[in-house]
Design a protein around this motif. Structure first.
Motif, PDB file in Angstrom:
ATOM      1  N   SER A 239       0.799  -1.224   0.000  1.00 41.46           N
ATOM      2  CA  SER A 239       0.000   0.000   0.000  1.00 41.46           C
ATOM      3  C   SER A 239       0.830   1.273   0.000  1.00 41.46           C
ATOM      4  O   SER A 239       0.386   2.313  -0.460  1.00 41.46           O
ATOM      5  N   ILE A 240       2.023   1.180   0.566  1.00 40.07           N
ATOM      6  CA  ILE A 240       2.819   2.401   0.697  1.00 40.07           C
ATOM      7  C   ILE A 240       4.307   2.032   0.614  1.00 40.07           C
ATOM      8  O   ILE A 240       4.711   0.979   1.109  1.00 40.07           O
ATOM      9  N   ALA A 241       5.068   2.904  -0.032  1.00 42.52           N
ATOM     10  CA  ALA A 241       6.508   2.616  -0.158  1.00 42.52           C
ATOM     11  C   ALA A 241       7.183   2.825   1.195  1.00 42.52           C
ATOM     12  O   ALA A 241       7.079   3.904   1.778  1.00 42.52           O
ATOM     13  N   LEU A 242       7.834   1.777   1.684  1.00 40.18           N
ATOM     14  CA  LEU A 242       8.516   1.885   2.976  1.00 40.18           C
ATOM     15  C   LEU A 242       9.980   2.239   2.745  1.00 40.18           C
ATOM     16  O   LEU A 242      10.585   1.782   1.777  1.00 40.18           O
ATOM     17  N   PRO A 243      10.544   3.087   3.616  1.00 45.59           N
ATOM     18  CA  PRO A 243      11.923   3.553   3.363  1.00 45.59           C
ATOM     19  C   PRO A 243      12.962   2.453   3.492  1.00 45.59           C
ATOM     20  O   PRO A 243      12.721   1.427   4.143  1.00 45.59           O
ATOM     21  N   GLU A 244      14.101   2.713   2.888  1.00 46.62           N
ATOM     22  CA  GLU A 244      15.235   1.786   2.996  1.00 46.62           C
ATOM     23  C   GLU A 244      15.601   1.617   4.469  1.00 46.62           C
ATOM     24  O   GLU A 244      15.545   2.578   5.241  1.00 46.62           O
ATOM     25  N   GLY A 245      15.943   0.427   4.846  1.00 44.05           N
ATOM     26  CA  GLY A 245      16.306   0.182   6.245  1.00 44.05           C
ATOM     27  C   GLY A 245      15.142  -0.369   7.050  1.00 44.05           C
ATOM     28  O   GLY A 245      15.285  -0.656   8.234  1.00 44.05           O
ATOM     29  N   THR A 246      13.984  -0.526   6.400  1.00 45.40           N
ATOM     30  CA  THR A 246      12.844  -1.134   7.091  1.00 45.40           C
ATOM     31  C   THR A 246      13.163  -2.608   7.344  1.00 45.40           C
ATOM     32  O   THR A 246      13.701  -3.295   6.486  1.00 45.40           O
ATOM     33  N   MET A 247      12.841  -3.070   8.566  1.00 39.76           N
ATOM     34  CA  MET A 247      13.151  -4.468   8.912  1.00 39.76           C
ATOM     35  C   MET A 247      11.932  -5.107   9.540  1.00 39.76           C
ATOM     36  O   MET A 247      11.254  -4.459  10.350  1.00 39.76           O
ATOM     37  N   HIS A 248      11.668  -6.347   9.192  1.00 39.99           N
ATOM     38  CA  HIS A 248      10.620  -7.093   9.890  1.00 39.99           C
ATOM     39  C   HIS A 248      11.314  -8.080  10.807  1.00 39.99           C
ATOM     40  O   HIS A 248      11.856  -9.086  10.362  1.00 39.99           O
ATOM     41  N   LEU A 249      11.335  -7.751  12.077  1.00 42.18           N
ATOM     42  CA  LEU A 249      12.128  -8.523  13.021  1.00 42.18           C
ATOM     43  C   LEU A 249      11.325  -9.641  13.647  1.00 42.18           C
ATOM     44  O   LEU A 249      10.190  -9.436  14.084  1.00 42.18           O
ATOM     45  N   GLY A 250      11.956 -10.796  13.708  1.00 41.43           N
ATOM     46  CA  GLY A 250      11.366 -11.912  14.431  1.00 41.43           C
ATOM     47  C   GLY A 250       9.979 -12.267  13.946  1.00 41.43           C
ATOM     48  O   GLY A 250       9.184 -12.813  14.708  1.00 41.43           O
ATOM     49  N   ASN A 251       9.679 -11.923  12.724  1.00 40.43           N
ATOM     50  CA  ASN A 251       8.366 -12.223  12.156  1.00 40.43           C
ATOM     51  C   ASN A 251       7.238 -11.555  12.954  1.00 40.43           C
ATOM     52  O   ASN A 251       6.108 -12.003  12.940  1.00 40.43           O
ATOM     53  N   SER A 252       7.552 -10.491  13.688  1.00 41.50           N
ATOM     54  CA  SER A 252       6.507  -9.899  14.522  1.00 41.50           C
ATOM     55  C   SER A 252       6.591  -8.384  14.657  1.00 41.50           C
ATOM     56  O   SER A 252       5.607  -7.743  14.959  1.00 41.50           O
ATOM     57  N   LEU A 269       2.125   7.607   6.560  1.00 39.75           N
ATOM     58  CA  LEU A 269       2.455   6.255   7.015  1.00 39.75           C
ATOM     59  C   LEU A 269       1.703   5.938   8.316  1.00 39.75           C
ATOM     60  O   LEU A 269       1.131   4.859   8.483  1.00 39.75           O
ATOM     61  N   TYR A 270       1.687   6.921   9.196  1.00 34.19           N
ATOM     62  CA  TYR A 270       1.001   6.739  10.483  1.00 34.19           C
ATOM     63  C   TYR A 270      -0.482   6.433  10.258  1.00 34.19           C
ATOM     64  O   TYR A 270      -1.056   5.534  10.875  1.00 34.19           O
ATOM     65  N   GLN A 271      -1.088   7.188   9.338  1.00 41.85           N
ATOM     66  CA  GLN A 271      -2.524   6.979   9.084  1.00 41.85           C
ATOM     67  C   GLN A 271      -2.782   5.587   8.507  1.00 41.85           C
ATOM     68  O   GLN A 271      -3.764   4.932   8.843  1.00 41.85           O
ATOM     69  N   MET A 272      -1.897   5.151   7.656  1.00 43.45           N
ATOM     70  CA  MET A 272      -2.018   3.812   7.066  1.00 43.45           C
ATOM     71  C   MET A 272      -1.914   2.744   8.170  1.00 43.45           C
ATOM     72  O   MET A 272      -2.700   1.798   8.214  1.00 43.45           O
ATOM     73  N   ILE A 273      -0.963   2.939   9.056  1.00 42.37           N
ATOM     74  CA  ILE A 273      -0.755   1.972  10.152  1.00 42.37           C
ATOM     75  C   ILE A 273      -1.966   1.946  11.075  1.00 42.37           C
ATOM     76  O   ILE A 273      -2.382   0.887  11.549  1.00 42.37           O
ATOM     77  N   ARG A 274      -2.554   3.123  11.318  1.00 42.43           N
ATOM     78  CA  ARG A 274      -3.704   3.218  12.224  1.00 42.43           C
ATOM     79  C   ARG A 274      -4.881   2.376  11.755  1.00 42.43           C
ATOM     80  O   ARG A 274      -5.728   1.973  12.537  1.00 42.43           O
ATOM     81  N   GLN A 275      -4.932   2.135  10.441  1.00 45.16           N
ATOM     82  CA  GLN A 275      -6.050   1.339   9.901  1.00 45.16           C
ATOM     83  C   GLN A 275      -5.876  -0.152  10.174  1.00 45.16           C
ATOM     84  O   GLN A 275      -6.786  -0.943   9.991  1.00 45.16           O
ATOM     85  N   MET A 276      -4.662  -0.517  10.612  1.00 43.66           N
ATOM     86  CA  MET A 276      -4.415  -1.943  10.863  1.00 43.66           C
ATOM     87  C   MET A 276      -5.017  -2.350  12.189  1.00 43.66           C
ATOM     88  O   MET A 276      -4.888  -1.638  13.176  1.00 43.66           O
ATOM     89  N   LYS A 277      -5.622  -3.523  12.187  1.00 44.06           N
ATOM     90  CA  LYS A 277      -6.203  -4.015  13.437  1.00 44.06           C
ATOM     91  C   LYS A 277      -5.091  -4.645  14.279  1.00 44.06           C
ATOM     92  O   LYS A 277      -4.212  -5.296  13.759  1.00 44.06           O
ATOM     93  N   ASP A 278      -5.114  -4.423  15.590  1.00 39.54           N
ATOM     94  CA  ASP A 278      -4.160  -5.053  16.522  1.00 39.54           C
ATOM     95  C   ASP A 278      -2.726  -4.594  16.348  1.00 39.54           C
ATOM     96  O   ASP A 278      -1.832  -5.143  16.956  1.00 39.54           O
ATOM     97  N   GLY A 279      -2.478  -3.641  15.471  1.00 48.64           N
ATOM     98  CA  GLY A 279      -1.085  -3.281  15.205  1.00 48.64           C
ATOM     99  C   GLY A 279      -0.549  -2.299  16.223  1.00 48.64           C
ATOM    100  O   GLY A 279      -0.542  -1.102  15.972  1.00 48.64           O
ATOM    101  N   ALA A 280      -0.102  -2.798  17.386  1.00 47.31           N
ATOM    102  CA  ALA A 280       0.415  -1.914  18.429  1.00 47.31           C
ATOM    103  C   ALA A 280       1.639  -1.166  17.910  1.00 47.31           C
ATOM    104  O   ALA A 280       2.568  -1.778  17.391  1.00 47.31           O
ATOM    105  N   LEU A 281       1.618   0.150  18.051  1.00 44.85           N
ATOM    106  CA  LEU A 281       2.692   0.975  17.489  1.00 44.85           C
ATOM    107  C   LEU A 281       3.415   1.744  18.590  1.00 44.85           C
ATOM    108  O   LEU A 281       2.787   2.341  19.461  1.00 44.85           O
ATOM    109  N   THR A 282       4.733   1.703  18.552  1.00 44.29           N
ATOM    110  CA  THR A 282       5.527   2.571  19.425  1.00 44.29           C
ATOM    111  C   THR A 282       6.519   3.321  18.540  1.00 44.29           C
ATOM    112  O   THR A 282       6.797   2.911  17.408  1.00 44.29           O
ATOM    113  N   VAL A 283       7.033   4.416  19.065  1.00 47.06           N
ATOM    114  CA  VAL A 283       8.023   5.195  18.319  1.00 47.06           C
ATOM    115  C   VAL A 283       9.264   5.344  19.188  1.00 47.06           C
ATOM    116  O   VAL A 283       9.148   5.606  20.385  1.00 47.06           O
TER     117      VAL A 283
END
Ligand SMILES: Nc1ncnc2c1ncn2[C@@H]1O[C@H](COP(=O)(O)OP(=O)(O)OP(=O)(O)O)[C@@H](O)[C@H]1O
Length: 314
Positions: A239-252, A269-283
């Protein structure tokens, strides 16, 4: 004081476990030593202590080299204490006797023994025989012994093993006090979040080498850290281009660096993430645990369970 290791290679027979390890530690520093089981953390401590032969490399304290000759090893052991193995405790001696023994052998400061016992909240059991102690009580005793030795360099191998959260916190506070006193402390540990509370740097061992050093004092960049499954991460990427250096760690955990995104892009990006269910976000910046997952490709199997949303839109 400095401890400098240069080009250290250690092998058991033909099997090389550590290869060309080099680093310098300065006084008033706590270094975390991190790696999966069987990588070589204890081997590194044993090699620096010269408990095991070193194939090549030098060990220097304050610019003076310490060889494997008896005279040098004795001198080195006056400067460094190694966290005792619980199996080496004497079952018929009390905790106090053990702590006094370490004080006598190293610092000579017997008058500090009672203060150490009080600080580690061991008064109610320390005069009983070790044979009556639980795992955590023995561990606190081992720690007290190193504190009583009071050497300028301390190797804490698995110091937090068997400690409950309250005692992990107590021991962490004392490590910070010891750093304030100018000690050089290396802590091998699997409690990665705990290391973030006090380590100045974390050394990661991998493929026989000192693979990566995480310096807590270097400016760290912020990430969006999003708990999500592999499928959710893939959908987000569609849905959205993620910047270089993005990592999916530990499959989670999807870690998205914010450094290269402007405010508008971050908001999108934040708005896109907010639409995800259960997607706990920290910064925030990455911690030891996240670097660990990244470097060792750790699979956190549990998060996928119960978090599948095949039909959910991202
Ligand atoms: N005395 C020995 N003889 C032969 N091989 C050994 C010996 N001691 C350790 N090893 C091997 O060296 C490697 C590193 O072991 P080491 O104990 O240093 O790992 P570690 O990182 O401290 O592990 P853990 O987290 O389990 O404590 C392992 O593959 C181990 O089998």
């Amino acid at each position: 004081m400095t401890l400098t290791i240069t080009d250290m290679t250690v092998a058991y027979g033909d099997r090389v476990v550590l290869e060309n390890i080099s680093f310098t530690l300065n006084e008033g520093q706590i270094i975390g030593l991190v790696a999966p089981n069987g990588t070589g953390k204890t081997t590194l401590f044993n090699a620096i202590m010269r408990f095991i032969p070193v194939r090549s490399g030098t060990i220097e304290v304050d610019g003076t080299a310490y060889s494997a000759k008896d005279k040098d090893v004795l001198a080195l052991h006056k400067l460094i204490t190694f966290f005792p193995n619980q199996a080496d405790l004497h079952e018929n001696f009390s905790g106090t006797e053990h702590i006094q023994m370490y004080a006598d052998m190293w610092s000579g400061k017997r008058d500090q023994v009672q203060a150490i016992i009080k600080r580690l909240e061991m008064e109610d059991y320390v005069d009983r025989k070790v044979s009556t102690y639980s795992l955590g009580m023995r561990q606190r005793l081992c720690f007290a012994m190193v504190v009583a030795a009071d050497t300028p360099i301390m190797f804490m191998d698995e110091v937090m093993n068997g400690l409950d959260p309250e005692n992990v916190s107590l021991v962490s506070d004392i490590l910070i006090d010891l750093r304030r006193d100018g000690k050089i402390i290396m802590v091998a540990s699997h409690l990665l979040d705990n290391l973030d509370e006090y380590a100045d740097k974390v050394f990661f061992l991998k493929d026989k080498q000192l693979h990566f050093v995480f310096d807590h004092h270097v400016d760290k960049i912020d990430y969006f850290k999003l708990m999500c499954t592999q499928k959710q991460a893939e959908k987000l990427e569609e849905s959205i281009a993620l910047p270089e250096g993005t990592m999916h760690l530990g499959n989670s955990m999807l870690c998205i660096p914010l450094e290269t995104l402007n405010e508008k892009e971050q908001l999108a990006l934040y708005q896109m993430i907010r639409q995800m269910k259960d997607g706990a976000l920290t910064v925030g910046p990455l911690g030891t645990g996240e670097y660990y997952s990244h470097l060792y490709g750790l699979e956190l199997h549990s998060y996928d369970r119960g978090h599948e949303h095949e039909t959910e839109p991202v």
